[in-house]
Every structure is written in structure tokens, then in C-alpha cells.
Write an enzyme that holds these catalytic residues in place. Sequence first.
Site, PDB file in Angstrom:
ATOM      1  N   ASN A 279       0.854  -1.192   0.000  1.00 32.61           N
ATOM      2  CA  ASN A 279       0.000   0.000   0.000  1.00 32.61           C
ATOM      3  C   ASN A 279       0.902   1.260   0.000  1.00 32.61           C
ATOM      4  O   ASN A 279       2.127   1.134   0.062  1.00 32.61           O
ATOM      5  CB  ASN A 279      -0.892  -0.069   1.244  1.00 32.61           C
ATOM      6  CG  ASN A 279      -0.081   0.150   2.496  1.00 32.61           C
ATOM      7  OD1 ASN A 279       1.010  -0.409   2.632  1.00 32.61           O
ATOM      8  ND2 ASN A 279      -0.568   0.969   3.385  1.00 32.61           N
ATOM      9  N   PRO A 280       0.328   2.472  -0.023  1.00 32.19           N
ATOM     10  CA  PRO A 280       1.142   3.683  -0.198  1.00 32.19           C
ATOM     11  C   PRO A 280       2.271   3.900   0.816  1.00 32.19           C
ATOM     12  O   PRO A 280       3.330   4.413   0.447  1.00 32.19           O
ATOM     13  CB  PRO A 280       0.122   4.813  -0.101  1.00 32.19           C
ATOM     14  CG  PRO A 280      -1.124   4.212  -0.613  1.00 32.19           C
ATOM     15  CD  PRO A 280      -1.117   2.791  -0.130  1.00 32.19           C
ATOM     16  N   CYS A 281       2.061   3.599   2.054  1.00 31.49           N
ATOM     17  CA  CYS A 281       3.147   3.887   3.016  1.00 31.49           C
ATOM     18  C   CYS A 281       3.996   2.662   3.322  1.00 31.49           C
ATOM     19  O   CYS A 281       4.907   2.708   4.160  1.00 31.49           O
ATOM     20  CB  CYS A 281       2.561   4.515   4.263  1.00 31.49           C
ATOM     21  SG  CYS A 281       1.623   6.016   3.880  1.00 31.49           S
ATOM     22  N   GLU A 283       3.352  -0.368   4.709  1.00 36.60           N
ATOM     23  CA  GLU A 283       3.196  -1.280   5.843  1.00 36.60           C
ATOM     24  C   GLU A 283       2.386  -2.536   5.532  1.00 36.60           C
ATOM     25  O   GLU A 283       2.420  -3.483   6.303  1.00 36.60           O
ATOM     26  CB  GLU A 283       2.592  -0.540   7.051  1.00 36.60           C
ATOM     27  CG  GLU A 283       1.127  -0.122   6.947  1.00 36.60           C
ATOM     28  CD  GLU A 283       0.928   1.216   6.280  1.00 36.60           C
ATOM     29  OE1 GLU A 283       1.833   1.653   5.531  1.00 36.60           O
ATOM     30  OE2 GLU A 283      -0.124   1.844   6.480  1.00 36.60           O
ATOM     31  N   GLY A 427      -0.780   8.943  10.557  1.00 38.01           N
ATOM     32  CA  GLY A 427      -0.651  10.395  10.342  1.00 38.01           C
ATOM     33  C   GLY A 427      -1.824  11.186  10.874  1.00 38.01           C
ATOM     34  O   GLY A 427      -1.644  12.234  11.512  1.00 38.01           O
ATOM     35  N   ILE A 429      -4.717   9.694  12.667  1.00 41.55           N
ATOM     36  CA  ILE A 429      -5.318   9.239  13.927  1.00 41.55           C
ATOM     37  C   ILE A 429      -4.427   9.535  15.140  1.00 41.55           C
ATOM     38  O   ILE A 429      -4.926   9.676  16.248  1.00 41.55           O
ATOM     39  CB  ILE A 429      -5.743   7.744  13.878  1.00 41.55           C
ATOM     40  CG1 ILE A 429      -4.574   6.827  13.630  1.00 41.55           C
ATOM     41  CG2 ILE A 429      -6.858   7.532  12.886  1.00 41.55           C
ATOM     42  CD1 ILE A 429      -4.929   5.346  13.781  1.00 41.55           C
TER      43      ILE A 429
HETATM   44  P1  ADP Z   1      -4.651   7.421   9.235  1.00 43.19           P
HETATM   45  O1  ADP Z   1      -3.909   7.972  10.403  1.00 43.19           O
HETATM   46  O2  ADP Z   1      -5.383   8.492   8.477  1.00 43.19           O
HETATM   47  O3  ADP Z   1      -5.584   6.320   9.574  1.00 43.19           O
HETATM   48  P2  ADP Z   1      -2.067   6.494   8.188  1.00 43.19           P
HETATM   49  O4  ADP Z   1      -1.261   7.749   8.146  1.00 43.19           O
HETATM   50  O5  ADP Z   1      -1.780   5.514   9.274  1.00 43.19           O
HETATM   51  O6  ADP Z   1      -3.633   6.837   8.160  1.00 43.19           O
HETATM   52  O7  ADP Z   1      -1.902   5.753   6.811  1.00 43.19           O
HETATM   53  C1  ADP Z   1      -2.315   4.428   6.684  1.00 43.19           C
HETATM   54  C2  ADP Z   1      -2.587   4.112   5.253  1.00 43.19           C
HETATM   55  O8  ADP Z   1      -3.714   4.852   4.816  1.00 43.19           O
HETATM   56  C3  ADP Z   1      -1.494   4.515   4.281  1.00 43.19           C
HETATM   57  O9  ADP Z   1      -0.465   3.607   4.182  1.00 43.19           O
HETATM   58  C4  ADP Z   1      -2.295   4.572   3.007  1.00 43.19           C
HETATM   59  O10 ADP Z   1      -2.532   3.282   2.492  1.00 43.19           O
HETATM   60  C5  ADP Z   1      -3.577   5.181   3.465  1.00 43.19           C
HETATM   61  N1  ADP Z   1      -3.553   6.644   3.345  1.00 43.19           N
HETATM   62  C6  ADP Z   1      -2.927   7.511   4.147  1.00 43.19           C
HETATM   63  N2  ADP Z   1      -3.112   8.793   3.747  1.00 43.19           N
HETATM   64  C7  ADP Z   1      -3.882   8.709   2.653  1.00 43.19           C
HETATM   65  C8  ADP Z   1      -4.422   9.658   1.756  1.00 43.19           C
HETATM   66  N3  ADP Z   1      -4.199  10.950   1.902  1.00 43.19           N
HETATM   67  N4  ADP Z   1      -5.173   9.217   0.743  1.00 43.19           N
HETATM   68  C9  ADP Z   1      -5.405   7.918   0.576  1.00 43.19           C
HETATM   69  N5  ADP Z   1      -4.927   6.970   1.381  1.00 43.19           N
HETATM   70  C10 ADP Z   1      -4.171   7.340   2.400  1.00 43.19           C
END
Ligand code: ADP
Length: 576
Positions: A279-281, A283, A427, A429
Site C-alpha cells: 500500500n502507499p506507506c 506497511e 498520520g 489518527i
Molecule cells: P490514518 O492515520 O489516516 O488512519 P495512516 O497515516 O496511518 O492513516 O496511513 C495508513 C494508510 O492509509 C497509508 O499507508 C495509506 O494506504 C492510506 N492513506 C494515508 N493517507 C492517505 C491519503 N491521503 N489518501 C489515501 N490513502 C491514504
Amino acid sequence: EAKKLLGVEKDELKLSIDAIRVLERKSLLKDEKGNIIETPAGMVKRVAKAVASVDKRYGGDVKKTEEEFYRMMAGLEFLPNTPTLMNAGTDLGQLSSCFVLPVEDSLKSIFGALTNMSLIHQSGGGTGFSFSKLRPRGDIVMSTKGVTSGPVSFMRIFDQATEVIKQGGKRRGANMGILRVDHPDIIEFIISKGNEGFLDNFNISVGVTDEFMKAVEEDREYNLINPRTGKSTGKLKARDVFDLIVIMSWRTGDPGMVFLDEINRKHPISHVGIIESTNPCGEIPLLPYESCNLGSINLSKMVRDGEIDWEKLRKTTRLCVHFLDNVIDANRYPLKEIDRITKNNRKIGLCVMGFAEMCTILAIPYDSEEAIKTAEKLMKFIRDESVKKSVELGEKRGSFPNFKSSMWANDYKAMRNATVNTVAPTGTISIIANTSSGIEPIFALSFVRNVMGTQLLEVNPVFEKIAKERGFYSTDLLIEISKTGSIKNIPKIPEDIKRVFVTSLDIAPEWHVRMQAAFQKYVDNAVAKTVNLPANATLEDVRKIYVMAYKLKCKGITVYRYGSKTKQVLVIAGLR
Ligand code: ADP
């Protein structure tokens, strides 16, 4: 004041102002005119209710479960990923953060993936793609006898589409783009983010193999393979390619590396398919069309009388696994294919946030052997409890359909979820929970945060409390700290405080990698972590980090040198 912002008098959640602002922008329900129509407690109730209602199909006590889910979230002990907060109990109902979409070597597949990506972004999810199957630039196109412009040119279309969609959304779309190191276009890919503004909506990572890492070590050449023909198109010196990756990530933060062989070796359902992307980050490594929902335990709330409260952590972990498993059934998936494979594997990603904050409460410096030991003990505990709970759910609700030939079947009779743990960036939560993100060190004891166009000044709450208790708190001091974020060079602060309240840029890079590896040991998905480097870090520093991450069996690695992007998310006032 926080409550006034919402016009709510009796809200049950104790939220920071930053948290309320983020919730207002991203998660609270709005009417057609854009007016907010629920309180944070209302949001938590909506989420608890929607997710608990799944218990009905399995003969559970829905009311009791709803109460428990509510209490855990309202106490900020656990929060699910943003799409669950945004969409649970709504018509949209898309609850997952993480998706991987396949891209095959045809226009039909490429543009199909583009459509699917748009649906996922619209609903708050992020998408990962491997572009490794696309034929290289200059290769023939049969129907027209023309030539193709290669994977990087197609990535630009995905990037542009993301840009357009995000303008209407609550969450800017995020993508991961991966290209295997033996793809003929690998050089173009590695340097692709060198120009500011190019592929801005992508994190990119080179998909690295053991073979390649061996070739780097032995200073050999390796073959480039055209994925269309399976034939070699030439050779490159592995060290030259590795050097280029190092130079580009030193300059811009991209590309990172994803260690594909390590990911597939550890993948518990390798019989179902080969993993090519995350996925994007980074993990969650996923199969084509798989999705995964995440949620994080706030470790700063798992401490009592200066020690980890293991009993509370056990209960919370078990309840979280229950919650995330329910989310799979409560979820409305954007595509049939996603629905099918997600339910066949039932992957969940229970993570932690607030690890660094917990360390400060326990008076353990992040960059110490004790912190590494604590991380391992903690994650092992969470892993063991998660597995136990998933086994119990498997016995009661049935194992995930692909269980039989999975690695789990060697040791267990039942298992509800193909994977259970991860470490996400958290980021959004972590702002809502007002704690340090994921397993990252404290970024700065005071800093400016850019949240969707708004600048917020933050002060670390644990530090603030101790500074007051020990009598060295003053506004002037906070202003001084905010210049660098660190207290390392401020003489009037006691040494023991300085040792415990280390910030990201005070910490030697090796500790970042060792901490990532410590968590990875007990995490069946992967660990999202950025090795934050000071602006004056060298190429050699970056090279060492990459090699170390591979040797310590990380599944991927990303570095970020302070200031190397003009639009970075976290800014220290005095370093701008
Ligand atoms: P959150 O804190 O918003 O739940 P995270 O920062 O933990 O999210 O990111 C978890 C995953 O959520 C990322 O690896 C990615 O797959 C997805 N994600 C994070 N930010 C975005 C965004 N701006 N748009 C789409 N997907 C996102």
C-alpha cells in the site's frame, strides 16, 4: 475552547484543538451544505454501532460489543484508520485504508486500474501498484507496430488522475508505485521524482531482490529483463544502480526500497499468489485486489504507575482484533474482485501508535538498548495476543477460506485472519489521539504542523507536564525550543530530561533502523517508518541505512533528509 469550536457543550471525548480541527475536516459527517452534523462522540458512537452490528451474524452480544468498542475509542485507547472513522455507518461504507491493484501489460488493464484507483481514492483509501509487468520504453506495440513510452509515462497518468480527484476529497489520494530492479526502465524510474512536482501523488520504491543485493555486495552486473518477452535486454552494474538509488533518496526522499523476496518468504499465504506491491506507506504488502483495514492501539494509554499495564494491553489487543475482523464484514468494497479476495484472506492490520510517548512516560530514551528490548517485548506480546484472539475467532466464526494451505495451518487448527499486525504511520489518527505517530520518535518537542493548509503549533504534552512539575517551564523556554524542536542544546534543562526527551533528528540513524527491525520481528505485515535524517546527513549515511535495513530483515526502507522537499508535512519553526 475546543468544545466551543463545535458548539457542543457536553461532549464526552477529551480532545485537543488540533484533534477537533482534523476531525472537522476529515471525519465528522456533514450535510449537503457542508455543515457538520455530528459531534466527535457522535462519530465514535456511529462507528461503534456499525462495526459491532456484525456480531449479530455470529451470535454475539451486539449491545455489549458496541459499548466496549465505544469506550475504547472514546478513551482514545484505540482508533481505526481514517476511512472507518469517515465512512462507517454511512451509505458509502468503505472502511479500508490499503489497497493494491494489478496493472497488466495492456491498455485495457492500465486504464481499468486507473478507473478502479479513482473509486478507491474517492472513498478515502490509498492504492499501491507494481508497474513491473509493463513492457519497457521503446518496446514494440503489436497492434500499431508503434513503440510504447514505458511504465514511468503511464505512472504520470495515474498521478494526474489522483491530482484531479483529490481536489474534491477529504483526503488527498496517496499511491505507491513499485518497479522491479531488473526492469529495463529502472534508471528512468529511480530518477523520476528528481524534478519537483513530478509524480507528487506517488511514493516510489524500487522492488529489490536478494539476487540484486548479492550482486551489490559482490560488485557484479545483473540482467535487465523485458517482462513481455522474459528475455534479457542488457546488464547493469548493481553498485551503480544502488548508488543512484542512494543519491536520489538523499536528494528527494524517493525512491525507497521494498525487499520483495523477504516479503514473499514471510507471506503466510504464499500459495495464493506472489506479492509485488504494498500500500502507499509500505506497511501492508498485498496481493492484487487485496485490501486491508487498520487500527492502532494508543500505547501512551497502556501505562500505569510508571509501568506497562499488560493486562489492559491484553484486553485492548483482543478487543481490537475483534473490531478489525468485524470491519471486514461491515465494509462495502468498491469492486467485486476486492470483496472476494479480501474476504478469502481476511487480513487485518492492528498497529500501535504513541510508542515514543510511552517511552518518555517510562523514562526510557528512544535511542537505547532498553527501548529496543521494550519494543520487542511489547510487539511480541501484542502479536501473541492477536494470534490467540484470531484463533478463537477462527474456531467460532470459521477460518479465512485460504487457511488450509497457509503457513498458519502448520501450527494452528483455525485462524480467522491471514495477517494480524502492522505498524502504520497513523498520520491522522495520532493527531486525533494526541500522541506520537506510529513507532516514530518524537519529531520535535514543539513544532509547526501543516494540516491541509492550516498551520498548527504543538507542544509535547508529557514534556509540558514534567517541565511544570520540575519547575523549569516557561513560555520563553517553549519559544526557544520551537526554533529547533530539540532541547539538546538548551543549558537550563536537566540532563536526565534531555536524555529521555530525544527527538527524531537527535537520534543517530542506526537507532531508527534498529527500532524498525525490532518491531518487524513480531509483525506479520510490514512496518512503516521513515528514517529521518538531519539536513547535513551524507550519501554514506543513506547507503549504510539501506544495507543495514536489508541485513536486519526489514521488508522495506524509506529515508527522509530534513528539508529535501519544499512542501514537507512537519516543519520546525526555526529550521525553515
Ligand atoms: P490514518 O492515520 O489516516 O488512519 P495512516 O497515516 O496511518 O492513516 O496511513 C495508513 C494508510 O492509509 C497509508 O499507508 C495509506 O494506504 C492510506 N492513506 C494515508 N493517507 C492517505 C491519503 N491521503 N489518501 C489515501 N490513502 C491514504
